[in-house]
Design a protein around this motif. Structure first.
Motif, PDB file in Angstrom:
ATOM      1  N   LEU A  48       0.809  -1.236   0.031  1.00  0.00           N
ATOM      2  CA  LEU A  48      -0.027  -0.105   0.151  1.00  0.00           C
ATOM      3  C   LEU A  48       0.767   1.261  -0.031  1.00  0.00           C
ATOM      4  CD1 LEU A  48      -2.707  -1.098   2.642  1.00  0.00           C
ATOM      5  CD2 LEU A  48      -2.731  -1.008   0.244  1.00  0.00           C
ATOM      6  N   PRO A  49       0.335   2.305  -0.601  1.00  0.00           N
ATOM      7  CA  PRO A  49       1.093   3.526  -0.358  1.00  0.00           C
ATOM      8  C   PRO A  49       1.436   4.071   0.988  1.00  0.00           C
ATOM      9  CG  PRO A  49      -0.710   3.852  -1.916  1.00  0.00           C
ATOM     10  CD  PRO A  49      -0.965   2.576  -1.093  1.00  0.00           C
ATOM     11  N   PRO A  50       2.767   4.396   1.210  1.00  0.00           N
ATOM     12  CA  PRO A  50       3.091   4.686   2.599  1.00  0.00           C
ATOM     13  C   PRO A  50       2.218   6.060   3.236  1.00  0.00           C
ATOM     14  CG  PRO A  50       4.756   5.424   1.063  1.00  0.00           C
ATOM     15  CD  PRO A  50       3.911   4.551   0.246  1.00  0.00           C
ATOM     16  N   ALA A  51       1.559   5.963   4.291  1.00  0.00           N
ATOM     17  CA  ALA A  51       0.496   6.922   4.564  1.00  0.00           C
ATOM     18  C   ALA A  51       1.175   8.313   5.178  1.00  0.00           C
ATOM     19  CB  ALA A  51      -0.119   6.414   5.797  1.00  0.00           C
ATOM     20  N   GLY A  52       0.650   9.497   4.766  1.00  0.00           N
ATOM     21  CA  GLY A  52       1.224  10.641   5.439  1.00  0.00           C
ATOM     22  C   GLY A  52       2.611  11.014   4.697  1.00  0.00           C
ATOM     23  N   THR A  53       2.985  10.571   3.628  1.00  0.00           N
ATOM     24  CA  THR A  53       4.383  11.209   3.283  1.00  0.00           C
ATOM     25  C   THR A  53       4.001  11.976   2.099  1.00  0.00           C
ATOM     26  OG1 THR A  53       6.563  10.267   2.290  1.00  0.00           O
ATOM     27  CG2 THR A  53       4.446   9.210   1.283  1.00  0.00           C
ATOM     28  N   GLY A  54       5.056  12.601   1.719  1.00  0.00           N
ATOM     29  CA  GLY A  54       4.645  13.578   0.603  1.00  0.00           C
ATOM     30  C   GLY A  54       4.501  13.036  -0.912  1.00  0.00           C
ATOM     31  N   VAL A  55       3.625  13.703  -1.570  1.00  0.00           N
ATOM     32  CA  VAL A  55       3.098  13.053  -2.822  1.00  0.00           C
ATOM     33  C   VAL A  55       3.402  14.199  -3.903  1.00  0.00           C
ATOM     34  CG1 VAL A  55       1.183  12.566  -3.955  1.00  0.00           C
ATOM     35  CG2 VAL A  55       1.245  11.852  -1.511  1.00  0.00           C
ATOM     36  N   ASP A  56       3.662  13.549  -5.284  1.00  0.00           N
ATOM     37  CA  ASP A  56       3.751  14.238  -6.603  1.00  0.00           C
ATOM     38  C   ASP A  56       2.801  13.593  -7.315  1.00  0.00           C
ATOM     39  OD1 ASP A  56       4.279  16.362  -8.266  1.00  0.00           O
ATOM     40  OD2 ASP A  56       6.560  16.065  -8.185  1.00  0.00           O
ATOM     41  N   TYR A  57       2.240  14.579  -8.251  1.00  0.00           N
ATOM     42  CA  TYR A  57       1.594  13.718  -9.375  1.00  0.00           C
ATOM     43  C   TYR A  57       2.051  14.348 -10.692  1.00  0.00           C
ATOM     44  CZ  TYR A  57      -2.887  11.494 -10.614  1.00  0.00           C
ATOM     45  OH  TYR A  57      -3.870  10.789 -11.122  1.00  0.00           O
ATOM     46  N   GLN A  58       2.606  13.483 -11.507  1.00  0.00           N
ATOM     47  CA  GLN A  58       3.283  13.923 -12.646  1.00  0.00           C
ATOM     48  C   GLN A  58       2.969  13.348 -13.797  1.00  0.00           C
ATOM     49  OE1 GLN A  58       7.370  12.781 -11.827  1.00  0.00           O
ATOM     50  NE2 GLN A  58       7.515  13.992 -10.059  1.00  0.00           N
ATOM     51  N   LEU A  59       1.473  13.280 -14.196  1.00  0.00           N
ATOM     52  CA  LEU A  59       0.935  12.832 -15.483  1.00  0.00           C
ATOM     53  C   LEU A  59       1.175  13.882 -16.501  1.00  0.00           C
ATOM     54  CD1 LEU A  59      -2.698  11.651 -14.481  1.00  0.00           C
ATOM     55  CD2 LEU A  59      -0.352  10.329 -14.085  1.00  0.00           C
ATOM     56  N   GLY A  60       1.558  14.955 -16.368  1.00  0.00           N
ATOM     57  CA  GLY A  60       2.082  15.989 -17.548  1.00  0.00           C
ATOM     58  C   GLY A  60       3.388  15.579 -18.018  1.00  0.00           C
ATOM     59  N   GLY A  61       4.272  14.937 -17.175  1.00  0.00           N
ATOM     60  CA  GLY A  61       5.781  14.718 -17.607  1.00  0.00           C
ATOM     61  C   GLY A  61       6.285  14.247 -16.392  1.00  0.00           C
ATOM     62  N   TYR A  63       9.701  13.890 -13.997  1.00  0.00           N
ATOM     63  CA  TYR A  63      10.751  14.521 -13.480  1.00  0.00           C
ATOM     64  C   TYR A  63      11.168  14.205 -12.007  1.00  0.00           C
ATOM     65  CZ  TYR A  63       6.982  17.307 -11.022  1.00  0.00           C
ATOM     66  OH  TYR A  63       5.826  17.654 -10.430  1.00  0.00           O
ATOM     67  N   GLU A  64      12.412  14.552 -11.605  1.00  0.00           N
ATOM     68  CA  GLU A  64      12.929  14.038 -10.437  1.00  0.00           C
ATOM     69  C   GLU A  64      12.260  14.699  -9.217  1.00  0.00           C
ATOM     70  OE1 GLU A  64      16.997  14.016  -7.602  1.00  0.00           O
ATOM     71  OE2 GLU A  64      17.187  15.054  -9.683  1.00  0.00           O
ATOM     72  N   LEU A 266      -0.539  20.027  -3.775  1.00  0.00           N
ATOM     73  CA  LEU A 266      -0.979  21.071  -4.404  1.00  0.00           C
ATOM     74  C   LEU A 266      -0.254  21.266  -5.588  1.00  0.00           C
ATOM     75  CD1 LEU A 266      -2.660  23.771  -4.635  1.00  0.00           C
ATOM     76  CD2 LEU A 266      -0.950  24.987  -3.692  1.00  0.00           C
ATOM     77  N   ARG A 267      -1.101  20.923  -7.076  1.00  0.00           N
ATOM     78  CA  ARG A 267      -0.358  21.072  -8.367  1.00  0.00           C
ATOM     79  C   ARG A 267      -0.984  21.993  -9.264  1.00  0.00           C
ATOM     80  NH1 ARG A 267       2.756  17.952 -11.023  1.00  0.00           N
ATOM     81  NH2 ARG A 267       3.001  19.885 -11.957  1.00  0.00           N
ATOM     82  N   ASP A 268      -0.210  22.196 -10.217  1.00  0.00           N
ATOM     83  CA  ASP A 268      -1.154  23.158 -11.138  1.00  0.00           C
ATOM     84  C   ASP A 268      -2.042  22.261 -12.065  1.00  0.00           C
ATOM     85  OD1 ASP A 268       0.673  22.289 -13.915  1.00  0.00           O
ATOM     86  OD2 ASP A 268       1.697  22.382 -12.159  1.00  0.00           O
ATOM     87  N   ARG A 269      -3.227  22.744 -12.629  1.00  0.00           N
ATOM     88  CA  ARG A 269      -4.383  21.551 -13.378  1.00  0.00           C
ATOM     89  C   ARG A 269      -3.706  20.934 -14.309  1.00  0.00           C
ATOM     90  NH1 ARG A 269      -9.161  20.934 -12.053  1.00  0.00           N
ATOM     91  NH2 ARG A 269      -9.289  22.766 -10.642  1.00  0.00           N
ATOM     92  N   ASP A 270      -2.577  21.481 -15.000  1.00  0.00           N
ATOM     93  CA  ASP A 270      -2.109  20.839 -16.296  1.00  0.00           C
ATOM     94  C   ASP A 270      -1.075  20.065 -15.835  1.00  0.00           C
ATOM     95  OD1 ASP A 270      -3.806  21.935 -18.007  1.00  0.00           O
ATOM     96  OD2 ASP A 270      -2.547  23.892 -18.317  1.00  0.00           O
ATOM     97  N   LEU A 271      -0.652  19.971 -14.546  1.00  0.00           N
ATOM     98  CA  LEU A 271       0.484  19.114 -14.215  1.00  0.00           C
ATOM     99  C   LEU A 271       1.713  19.028 -15.083  1.00  0.00           C
ATOM    100  CD1 LEU A 271      -1.746  15.844 -13.519  1.00  0.00           C
ATOM    101  CD2 LEU A 271      -0.992  17.434 -11.956  1.00  0.00           C
ATOM    102  N   LEU A 272       2.064  20.464 -15.061  1.00  0.00           N
ATOM    103  CA  LEU A 272       3.362  20.643 -15.818  1.00  0.00           C
ATOM    104  C   LEU A 272       4.617  20.547 -15.005  1.00  0.00           C
ATOM    105  CD1 LEU A 272       2.359  24.457 -16.722  1.00  0.00           C
ATOM    106  CD2 LEU A 272       2.186  22.577 -18.141  1.00  0.00           C
ATOM    107  N   THR A 273       5.761  20.321 -15.756  1.00  0.00           N
ATOM    108  CA  THR A 273       7.076  20.100 -15.037  1.00  0.00           C
ATOM    109  C   THR A 273       7.773  21.142 -14.785  1.00  0.00           C
ATOM    110  OG1 THR A 273       8.375  20.389 -17.246  1.00  0.00           O
ATOM    111  CG2 THR A 273       7.198  18.201 -17.073  1.00  0.00           C
ATOM    112  N   PRO A 274       8.771  20.989 -13.908  1.00  0.00           N
ATOM    113  CA  PRO A 274       9.373  22.434 -13.197  1.00  0.00           C
ATOM    114  C   PRO A 274      10.122  23.244 -14.218  1.00  0.00           C
ATOM    115  CG  PRO A 274      10.034  20.332 -11.958  1.00  0.00           C
ATOM    116  CD  PRO A 274       9.298  19.769 -13.189  1.00  0.00           C
ATOM    117  N   ALA A 275      10.200  22.662 -15.539  1.00  0.00           N
ATOM    118  CA  ALA A 275      10.630  23.512 -16.701  1.00  0.00           C
ATOM    119  C   ALA A 275       9.781  24.400 -17.225  1.00  0.00           C
ATOM    120  CB  ALA A 275      11.413  22.671 -17.593  1.00  0.00           C
ATOM    121  N   ASP A 276       8.489  24.227 -17.050  1.00  0.00           N
ATOM    122  CA  ASP A 276       7.406  24.690 -17.660  1.00  0.00           C
ATOM    123  C   ASP A 276       6.744  26.076 -16.907  1.00  0.00           C
ATOM    124  OD1 ASP A 276       7.338  22.956 -19.690  1.00  0.00           O
ATOM    125  OD2 ASP A 276       6.051  21.705 -18.390  1.00  0.00           O
ATOM    126  N   GLU A 277       6.578  27.058 -17.614  1.00  0.00           N
ATOM    127  CA  GLU A 277       6.003  28.115 -16.914  1.00  0.00           C
ATOM    128  C   GLU A 277       4.509  27.832 -16.303  1.00  0.00           C
ATOM    129  OE1 GLU A 277       4.682  32.868 -17.982  1.00  0.00           O
ATOM    130  OE2 GLU A 277       5.458  31.723 -19.277  1.00  0.00           O
TER     131      GLU A 277
END
Length: 286
Positions: A48-61, A63-64, A266-277
């Motif tokens: 199962l996903p580890p509970a309470g840890t930091g999350v990132d959602y990267q469907l738009g590309g 990245y590290e 918290l993410r931008d809705r387009d799930l951009l990468t750090p290189a994107d404005e």
């Protein structure tokens, strides 16, 4: 219901290999799945996903991930994040953008002779889950994707658009989608993957109890005040993505709210990468 992000998702070829299960009444396979990742507590033979840890959602590309991130969601066309619990995104009940022509037209939902598209995502056609034969044929396409997620090294898979029946004008039912979801969950478990419910707060209990989902991935449950619909069913095994363009209060306040899941980003809705404005990423304090 919250809208899914307008990310350009990668595509796999739709393999039409024979399904390993019957979708009308699926029973778990007897083969023992491979050992689960040691990065999280296990349920059955999957982690199962580890509970309470930091999350990132990267469907738009991909990245590290930032320091402190312990769970990352990526498209099935991407590689999992090395050393981090990784969730594989699969659009299981609609076609992917640009993928329509790879599907047998008989597996697409039609109304008055025309293909039915998601009104919010007009390049995604609804799959026709209304018969056991069609569900089995859809599974013959999707199950190899699930197995591909496992082969790539993902720890879990999330299935999007479980709620297509709600926008089918009565052509599909919850029972139709529940039968197909059960087949997907069984395939995930057979491959050693945890299976994640995506959105569909109103169906959380039946999806967990009847289809066998292990955790939930939700978008904007804090905005729509429906987080407890997930946490009451899945406890701490809930991952929430909030979007910066629709916050009714500060993200810090959302993180501090006891009704919010412990794993929230918290993410931008387009799930951009750090290189994107326009890229936005903020995690709740651990």
């Amino acid at each position: 219901m919250p809208l899914r992000p307008a990310a350009t998702r990668g595509l796999h070829a739709a393999a039409a290999a024979g399904a390993l299960l019957l979708v009308a009444g699926c029973a778990p396979a007897t083969d023992t799945p491979p050992p689960a990742s040691a990065s999280a507590p296990s349920s059955g033979e999957w982690a199962l996903p580890p509970a309470g840890t930091g999350v990132d959602y990267q469907l738009g590309g991909a990245y590290e991930p930032a320091a402190g991130v312990g769970v990352v969601g990526r498209d099935r066309a991407a590689e999992p994040a090395p050393g981090i619990y990784s969730v594989c995104y699969v659009n299981g009940f609609q076609t992917q953008p640009g993928e329509l022509e790879t599907w047998d037209a008989a597996l697409l939902l039609h109304r008055d002779g025309e293909v039915v598209f998601d009104p919010d995502w007009p390049d995604e056609a609804l799959l026709d889950t209304s018969t056991a034969d069609r569900r089995e044929r859809i599974a013959a396409v999707v199950v190899p994707w699930i197995e591909g997620c496992a082969d790539a090294g993902f720890d879990a898979v999330e299935f999007d658009n479980l709620d297509t029946y709600t926008r089918s004008d009565g052509a599909l039912s919850l029972d139709d989608n529940l039968a197909l979801a059960t087949a997907f969950v069984d395939a995930a478990h057979d491959a050693g993957l945890a299976a994640g419910q995506k959105n569909s707060a109103e169906d959380a209990a039946v999806l967990h109890d009847d289809a066998g989902f292990d955790f939930a991935v939700t978008e904007e449950c804090a905005v729509y005040e429906e987080c407890e619909a997930y946490t009451e069913v899945y406890g701490e095994a809930v991952i929430d993505i909030e979007y910066a363009d629709e916050l009714p209060r500060s993200f810090a306040e959302m993180c501090a709210d006891e009704r919010s899941p412990a794993s929230m980003v918290l993410r931008d809705r387009d799930l951009l990468t750090p290189a994107d404005e326009g890229y936005v990423f903020e995690a709740c304090p651990s």
